[in-house]
Scaffold this active site. Sequence first.
Site, PDB file in Angstrom:
ATOM      1  N   HIS A 187       5.100   5.295  -5.894  1.00 11.48           N
ATOM      2  CA  HIS A 187       5.793   6.410  -5.261  1.00 11.48           C
ATOM      3  C   HIS A 187       4.958   6.955  -4.128  1.00 11.48           C
ATOM      4  CE1 HIS A 187       9.102   7.620  -8.359  1.00 11.48           C
ATOM      5  NE2 HIS A 187       9.147   6.357  -8.021  1.00 11.48           N
ATOM      6  N   CYS A 218      11.083  13.475  -5.722  1.00  9.25           N
ATOM      7  CA  CYS A 218      10.253  13.535  -6.917  1.00  9.25           C
ATOM      8  C   CYS A 218      10.707  14.741  -7.735  1.00  9.25           C
ATOM      9  CB  CYS A 218       8.789  13.669  -6.529  1.00  9.25           C
ATOM     10  SG  CYS A 218       7.687  13.698  -7.957  1.00  9.25           S
ATOM     11  N   ASN A 227      10.235   7.523  -4.080  1.00 15.14           N
ATOM     12  CA  ASN A 227      10.077   6.084  -3.897  1.00 15.14           C
ATOM     13  C   ASN A 227       9.549   5.737  -2.508  1.00 15.14           C
ATOM     14  OD1 ASN A 227      11.133   4.652  -6.283  1.00 15.14           O
ATOM     15  ND2 ASN A 227      12.972   5.831  -5.845  1.00 15.14           N
TER      16      ASN A 227
END
Lengths: 250, 336
Positions: A187, A218, A227
Amino acid sequence: TVVPTEAKIHLINMLSESGLPVIEATSFVSPKWVPQMADQVEVMKGISKKPGVSYPVLTPNLKGFQAALNAGASEVAIFGAASELFSKKNINCSVEESLQRFEEVMKAAKEAAVPVRGYVSCVVGCPYEGQVAPKKVAHVAKRLYSMGCYEISLGDTIGVGTPGSMTKMLEAVSKEVPVSALAVHCHDTYGQALANILIALQMGISVVDSSVAGLGGCPYAQGASGNVATEDVVYMLHGLGIETVRNQFF
Amino acid sequence: MGNVPTTVKHCLSYKQIIEDYPWLRSWLQEEKIISDHDYPEFVKIVEVGPRDGLQNEKEIVPTRVKIQLIDMLSTTGLSVIEATSFVSSKWVPQMADHTDVLQGIQRVPHVRYPVLTPNMKGFQDAVAAGATEVAVFGSASETFSRKNINCSIAESMLRFEEVIRTAKDRQIPVRGYVSCALGCPHERHVEPSKVAEVAKKLYEMGCYEISLGDTIGVGTPGSIFKMLQTVMKDVPVNALAVHCHDTYGQALPNILTALQMGVSVVDSAVAGLGGCPYAQGSSGNVSTEDVLYMLQGMGIETGVNLERVIEAGDFICNALDRRSSSKVSQARSRTL
């Protein structure tokens, strides 16, 4: 915002034309928990499946697995955690309990000859526990691999990893699971994703998870990114002379 | 299979070996490629936000805001803060207040405040204003040089030679920049040998450090590796710095690659200030916060306090009424 089913189908169809070999289509999780994935069956049945491309779906338990199979899924994925607290808060049970649940799914998947991908979340940090021991990650990865998952995707769920922690974690995991069966799911919450992916590549990993347009924020840091963007990953890989489309000659 | 010797891979199937000799599996896995990179123990961060960053921001920033930003950065542990540019205000209105800025900041001991000096006039103005370190900007692309500073690379080198010579006489250190080190907005591809040629010239003229700039952020670990490999043949690695732009999100992996090759000086800008004048709306400088986060995570010392840099970033972003380009800053301000 809940995305309309046609938009999801259109997105997947467009991605199918881009050369991507694997597109995670939807999740057979209860719509009560994840309303965004409530249209799982329509999406699965609505997409144009391109030959040579797989469309795995998440199946957190046996019920989800059977629903996925009925909807035409030919590959599934299960999600373990390297952090006990995260497991409890996220799926309401301990890591060991979740692994036992997955054994059921694995058995049914084997019988149906359906490949299963295993995910391990919180591999370099947990929003509740903070640091996560590389040994714990290796343990969960090994369990999933021994159960029969063909690939284990190691997820930096909150994006806190850096080349430092990634190296230590990958060293520990690759002692238990062959590097060819490993993937990284980084991430970009702290902007570290591409650097972490580069380190993983240098350590022999050749499977990278990413999300078109860096979709998905997030949930643990509102407004922050989630991502890593597929576009940025592909840009880096192509710049390195690494192929991303493989032709099968048999 | 990353850990099986190539000869073995070609002779026999890996699967067959493991079936016939199960004991081999753990041995082969023990031979894992452990990351054996020798990273520098310490990395010097050169903070270019107040100059390179603000220069590329659309809004003209008031002088007192610039001074306050630099003063805040001076308390973070940063040892080099590029303060301003003694370039004609006709070309770069943002830097018109160069003298007021340089004279207005509080100079903290052990912190250096280099300023850009494109020519002798700029150099003299800078010295008159109290500058104790300067920087000159060359380009690895002819077209970029002509379009940016209206002369060829060779002509610019002559200009800089004068500046460097005079600076040497006054014992003022000079840093050299090479822009378009990984690509040019006009010429596209830039030969690593050209970058090396310009870097070498600046180094031999007397620049103590050469900062190699990916001006349009198109570089990737592949191209930065090739470029650095070539430049390092002519300039010692401890005199090199990388100045990566994040326009294509590649800055951190590029910096990581540079560190793996022995580079230990990294340019960055607080809050990732400064867009890209060649790709409107895109990001420009890599943010100091994100670089620090990576270095800290790798156990590399910098002497810089990340929280204080975030504070300085918050201050300037408020003043500019813009969002920070730093992912770390964005994440930290909203974490549960």
